[in-house]
Design a protein around this motif. Structure first.
Motif, PDB file in Angstrom:
ATOM      1  N   PRO A   1       0.800  -1.235   0.000  1.00  0.00           N
ATOM      2  CA  PRO A   1       0.000   0.000   0.000  1.00  0.00           C
ATOM      3  C   PRO A   1       0.823   1.270   0.000  1.00  0.00           C
ATOM      4  CG  PRO A   1      -0.057  -1.056   2.152  1.00  0.00           C
ATOM      5  CD  PRO A   1       0.637  -2.017   1.234  1.00  0.00           C
ATOM      6  N   LEU A   2       2.142   1.186   0.242  1.00  0.00           N
ATOM      7  CA  LEU A   2       2.986   2.382   0.204  1.00  0.00           C
ATOM      8  C   LEU A   2       3.270   2.833  -1.229  1.00  0.00           C
ATOM      9  CD1 LEU A   2       4.750   4.431   1.775  1.00  0.00           C
ATOM     10  CD2 LEU A   2       6.619   2.762   1.665  1.00  0.00           C
ATOM     11  N   LYS A   3       3.191   1.915  -2.190  1.00  0.00           N
ATOM     12  CA  LYS A   3       3.553   2.236  -3.571  1.00  0.00           C
ATOM     13  C   LYS A   3       2.689   3.339  -4.175  1.00  0.00           C
ATOM     14  CE  LYS A   3       4.492   0.078  -8.038  1.00  0.00           C
ATOM     15  NZ  LYS A   3       3.758   1.118  -8.792  1.00  0.00           N
ATOM     16  N   PRO A   4       1.339   3.296  -4.074  1.00  0.00           N
ATOM     17  CA  PRO A   4       0.571   4.416  -4.651  1.00  0.00           C
ATOM     18  C   PRO A   4       0.861   5.753  -3.992  1.00  0.00           C
ATOM     19  CG  PRO A   4      -0.845   2.966  -3.363  1.00  0.00           C
ATOM     20  CD  PRO A   4       0.455   2.264  -3.512  1.00  0.00           C
ATOM     21  N   TRP A   5       1.230   5.750  -2.726  1.00  0.00           N
ATOM     22  CA  TRP A   5       1.629   7.006  -2.075  1.00  0.00           C
ATOM     23  C   TRP A   5       2.894   7.554  -2.712  1.00  0.00           C
ATOM     24  CZ3 TRP A   5      -1.094   9.804   1.373  1.00  0.00           C
ATOM     25  CH2 TRP A   5      -2.139   9.184   2.055  1.00  0.00           C
ATOM     26  N   LEU A   6       3.867   6.684  -2.966  1.00  0.00           N
ATOM     27  CA  LEU A   6       5.125   7.133  -3.563  1.00  0.00           C
ATOM     28  C   LEU A   6       4.904   7.638  -4.990  1.00  0.00           C
ATOM     29  CD1 LEU A   6       7.488   4.268  -2.331  1.00  0.00           C
ATOM     30  CD2 LEU A   6       7.128   6.522  -1.314  1.00  0.00           C
ATOM     31  N   ASP A   7       4.015   6.965  -5.736  1.00  0.00           N
ATOM     32  CA  ASP A   7       3.709   7.430  -7.091  1.00  0.00           C
ATOM     33  C   ASP A   7       3.047   8.804  -7.061  1.00  0.00           C
ATOM     34  OD1 ASP A   7       4.729   5.043  -7.982  1.00  0.00           O
ATOM     35  OD2 ASP A   7       2.774   4.060  -8.158  1.00  0.00           O
ATOM     36  N   CYS A   8       2.151   9.017  -6.102  1.00  0.00           N
ATOM     37  CA  CYS A   8       1.482  10.310  -5.987  1.00  0.00           C
ATOM     38  C   CYS A   8       2.471  11.413  -5.607  1.00  0.00           C
ATOM     39  CB  CYS A   8       0.357  10.219  -4.959  1.00  0.00           C
ATOM     40  SG  CYS A   8      -0.573  11.754  -4.728  1.00  0.00           S
ATOM     41  N   ILE A   9       3.373  11.116  -4.677  1.00  0.00           N
ATOM     42  CA  ILE A   9       4.370  12.102  -4.245  1.00  0.00           C
ATOM     43  C   ILE A   9       5.294  12.467  -5.402  1.00  0.00           C
ATOM     44  CG2 ILE A   9       6.385  12.424  -2.767  1.00  0.00           C
ATOM     45  CD1 ILE A   9       4.910  10.823  -0.618  1.00  0.00           C
TER      46      ILE A   9
ATOM     47  N   LYS B   1      12.667   7.792   3.586  1.00  0.00           N
ATOM     48  CA  LYS B   1      12.946   8.965   2.758  1.00  0.00           C
ATOM     49  C   LYS B   1      11.763   9.923   2.726  1.00  0.00           C
ATOM     50  CE  LYS B   1      16.442   6.944  -0.286  1.00  0.00           C
ATOM     51  NZ  LYS B   1      16.794   6.578  -1.691  1.00  0.00           N
ATOM     52  N   VAL B   2      10.542   9.386   2.806  1.00  0.00           N
ATOM     53  CA  VAL B   2       9.374  10.263   2.881  1.00  0.00           C
ATOM     54  C   VAL B   2       9.401  11.055   4.185  1.00  0.00           C
ATOM     55  CG1 VAL B   2       6.853  10.336   2.905  1.00  0.00           C
ATOM     56  CG2 VAL B   2       8.022   8.723   1.420  1.00  0.00           C
ATOM     57  N   TRP B   3       9.776  10.400   5.284  1.00  0.00           N
ATOM     58  CA  TRP B   3       9.904  11.095   6.570  1.00  0.00           C
ATOM     59  C   TRP B   3      10.954  12.204   6.486  1.00  0.00           C
ATOM     60  CZ3 TRP B   3       7.264  11.729  10.814  1.00  0.00           C
ATOM     61  CH2 TRP B   3       6.344  10.777  11.246  1.00  0.00           C
ATOM     62  N   LEU B   4      12.089  11.899   5.872  1.00  0.00           N
ATOM     63  CA  LEU B   4      13.169  12.893   5.802  1.00  0.00           C
ATOM     64  C   LEU B   4      12.776  14.082   4.927  1.00  0.00           C
ATOM     65  CD1 LEU B   4      16.295  10.543   5.513  1.00  0.00           C
ATOM     66  CD2 LEU B   4      15.272  11.555   7.557  1.00  0.00           C
ATOM     67  N   GLU B   5      12.048  13.825   3.835  1.00  0.00           N
ATOM     68  CA  GLU B   5      11.577  14.938   3.007  1.00  0.00           C
ATOM     69  C   GLU B   5      10.536  15.767   3.748  1.00  0.00           C
ATOM     70  OE1 GLU B   5      10.217  13.393  -0.679  1.00  0.00           O
ATOM     71  OE2 GLU B   5      12.209  12.897  -1.421  1.00  0.00           O
ATOM     72  N   TYR B   6       9.731  15.102   4.543  1.00  0.00           N
ATOM     73  CA  TYR B   6       8.747  15.826   5.349  1.00  0.00           C
ATOM     74  C   TYR B   6       9.442  16.708   6.377  1.00  0.00           C
ATOM     75  CZ  TYR B   6       4.757  16.570   8.488  1.00  0.00           C
ATOM     76  OH  TYR B   6       3.785  17.129   9.277  1.00  0.00           O
ATOM     77  N   ALA B   7      10.521  16.199   6.970  1.00  0.00           N
ATOM     78  CA  ALA B   7      11.265  16.987   7.961  1.00  0.00           C
ATOM     79  C   ALA B   7      11.920  18.200   7.323  1.00  0.00           C
ATOM     80  CB  ALA B   7      12.319  16.108   8.639  1.00  0.00           C
ATOM     81  N   GLU B   8      12.384  18.082   6.073  1.00  0.00           N
ATOM     82  CA  GLU B   8      13.011  19.219   5.399  1.00  0.00           C
ATOM     83  C   GLU B   8      12.031  20.350   5.141  1.00  0.00           C
ATOM     84  OE1 GLU B   8      14.798  17.766   1.874  1.00  0.00           O
ATOM     85  OE2 GLU B   8      16.397  16.652   2.904  1.00  0.00           O
ATOM     86  N   ASN B   9      10.738  20.032   5.033  1.00  0.00           N
ATOM     87  CA  ASN B   9       9.727  21.050   4.759  1.00  0.00           C
ATOM     88  C   ASN B   9       9.121  21.642   6.021  1.00  0.00           C
ATOM     89  OD1 ASN B   9       8.959  21.060   1.625  1.00  0.00           O
ATOM     90  ND2 ASN B   9       9.518  18.991   2.218  1.00  0.00           N
ATOM     91  N   CYS B  10       9.558  21.206   7.207  1.00  0.00           N
ATOM     92  CA  CYS B  10       9.003  21.684   8.474  1.00  0.00           C
ATOM     93  C   CYS B  10       9.969  22.660   9.134  1.00  0.00           C
ATOM     94  CB  CYS B  10       8.713  20.514   9.411  1.00  0.00           C
ATOM     95  SG  CYS B  10       7.473  19.371   8.765  1.00  0.00           S
ATOM     96  N   ASP B  11       9.403  23.559   9.924  1.00  0.00           N
ATOM     97  CA  ASP B  11      10.228  24.539  10.623  1.00  0.00           C
ATOM     98  C   ASP B  11      11.009  23.894  11.760  1.00  0.00           C
ATOM     99  OD1 ASP B  11       9.172  26.411   8.916  1.00  0.00           O
ATOM    100  OD2 ASP B  11       7.575  27.013  10.306  1.00  0.00           O
ATOM    101  N   ASP B  12      10.407  22.955  12.456  1.00  0.00           N
ATOM    102  CA  ASP B  12      11.055  22.298  13.593  1.00  0.00           C
ATOM    103  C   ASP B  12      11.288  20.838  13.231  1.00  0.00           C
ATOM    104  OD1 ASP B  12      12.142  21.703  16.004  1.00  0.00           O
ATOM    105  OD2 ASP B  12      10.324  21.983  17.185  1.00  0.00           O
ATOM    106  N   ALA B  13      12.363  20.575  12.473  1.00  0.00           N
ATOM    107  CA  ALA B  13      12.647  19.209  12.027  1.00  0.00           C
ATOM    108  C   ALA B  13      13.144  18.332  13.158  1.00  0.00           C
ATOM    109  CB  ALA B  13      13.683  19.242  10.901  1.00  0.00           C
ATOM    110  N   GLU B  14      13.650  18.921  14.232  1.00  0.00           N
ATOM    111  CA  GLU B  14      14.166  18.120  15.343  1.00  0.00           C
ATOM    112  C   GLU B  14      13.059  17.310  16.010  1.00  0.00           C
ATOM    113  OE1 GLU B  14      17.005  18.751  19.308  1.00  0.00           O
ATOM    114  OE2 GLU B  14      16.497  20.437  17.985  1.00  0.00           O
ATOM    115  N   VAL B  15      11.846  17.824  16.004  1.00  0.00           N
ATOM    116  CA  VAL B  15      10.717  17.078  16.562  1.00  0.00           C
ATOM    117  C   VAL B  15      10.458  15.821  15.749  1.00  0.00           C
ATOM    118  CG1 VAL B  15       8.257  17.216  17.089  1.00  0.00           C
ATOM    119  CG2 VAL B  15       9.707  19.188  17.483  1.00  0.00           C
TER     120      VAL B  15
END
Length: 388
Positions: free
Chosen positions: A83-91, A132-146
């Protein structure tokens, strides 16, 4: 008879092949290249030009939004083993179709929905694609340390060295050198793979920290906020400006000529110089204007001569109110609801998948607001039990 000699295939470089194909491309890339967000995997120029045309063509923009809606619908309707594959295709498609990124793309919301859907599933905790999705999400957040702390607490990506490198690099950018060093050592102790990449990054980090000048006790005292009397605290900018000014003044001071042990000459003012300076400072007598009398008491109190009058004689003009069919109802007062204190909705249960993506064209303002809230608080929709 003439023999047919087989011709060898001609191999051309990409540039020569493109010129030989006589393919026409637009100049959208040259017009909007400063607004295109770079990707590590690179971009397809043809797809990039087609996506950049949406700035001037409303039909292309609407088609992009419709395609995004179909991909989101495909996520909910997926019944395969991954089920992760369609998410990656959408991203991946959203990153290519919306090159500038931004709040209108909905990329941050898709990141958050994806990571929140699978954070409790064991088979994806050490999946490199999910990390990698988590890391890309952290790059787009102001407080990535959380976000990094959440991953460490829930043991997501603990077998991959890329997690520790990203975590330590973020701490190093925040000048948390000791904590970054502990993260590197933690990844090496857990034998995160590839371990050679992690050790090489740790070696470079160690070389950078050794070249950094050590802060003296005076610099550490300057970084603290100085306290005034009455318990008030100076701002960091004020203290920094004062130290800079004092250093500039010390640099501008002229050096004393002659040996350091020489005696100083004391200036002595003579009587003639004192008299001349006194005469210069005294104003001429012609400029003095005498004040013969102070005036009577009635003249001094002339501001209190106004006679008090009744206020009931003055009427304040009222605004005309048009009433139709009786008294008008008072306007409704909008009750303020704090987004952070309100209970998170659309939480994914442990047995199901999230289907809360509502990215419609008419919800552009709501999408922008949700993106800003997620950047400020990346884990605002996660249950409190996951943060322990």
């Amino acid at each position: 008879m003439e023999e047919n000699v087989p011709t060898m295939p001609v191999f051309m470089d990409p540039e020569t092949g493109f010129l030989a194909s006589k393919q026409e491309t637009g100049n959208e890339w040259e017009l909007f290249k400063e607004n295109v967000r770079p990707l590590k995997r690179g971009r397809n120029v043809k797809l990039l030009n087609d996506s950049l045309k949406s700035h001037a063509d409303i039909q292309i923009r609407n088609s992009l939004i419709d395609t995004r809606r179909k991909l989101i619908k495909a996520i909910d309707e997926y019944e395969g083993e991954d089920p992760l594959k369609p998410w990656l295709d959408c991203i991946k498609w959203v990153q290519d179709a919306f090159p500038p990124g931004g709040d209108c793309s909905g990329l941050v919301v898709i990141f958050e929905q994806c990571v929140r859907t699978f954070w409790h599933e064991e088979r994806y905790k050490n999946d490199l694609r999910y990390l990698k999705v988590w890391l890309e999400y952290a790059e787009n957040c102001d407080d990535a340390e959380v976000v990094y702390s959440f991953l460490d607490t829930n043991k997501i990506g603990e077998r991959h060295s890329i997690f520790y490198i990203a975590y330590a690099s973020h701490l190093e950018s925040k000048n948390k050198i000791r904590t970054a060093n502990d993260i590197y050592e933690l990844g090496i102790s857990r034998n995160a793979q590839p371990i050679e990449k992690l050790k090489s990054a740790y070696k470079s980090f160690f070389a950078r920290t050794m070249n950094r000048p050590k802060a003296s006790e005076e610099e550490l005292m300057e970084t603290r906020q100085p306290v005034r009397s009455f318990g008030t605290i100076l701002a960091r900018g004020d203290s920094g400006n004062r130290t800079l000014e004092s250093s500039d003044i010390s640099r501008k001071r002229p050096k004393q000529d002659g040996p350091t042990g020489a005696s100083l000459k004391v200036f002595k003012e003579t009587s003639t110089m004192a008299r001349s300076s006194l005469h210069q400072s005294e104003p001429p007598k012609t400029d003095l204007k005498p004040w013969p009398t102070l005036g009577a008491r009635a003249e001094r109190n002339k501001e209190n001569n106004a006679i008090p009058a009744k206020w009931t004689s003055n009427k304040i003009p009222q605004r005309p109110v048009h009433r139709i069919g009786g008294a008008a109802a008072p306007p409704c007062i909008e009750v303020f609801v704090d987004e952070e204190c309100s209970e998170p909705h659309n939480l994914s249960s442990e047995g199901g998948r999230s289907s809360a993506l509502q990215l419609r064209n008419k919800d552009g303002n709501d999408l922008k607001k949700e993106t800003e809230l997620l950047k400020e608080n990346p884990l605002r929709h996660f249950p409190p039990s996951s943060l322990r």
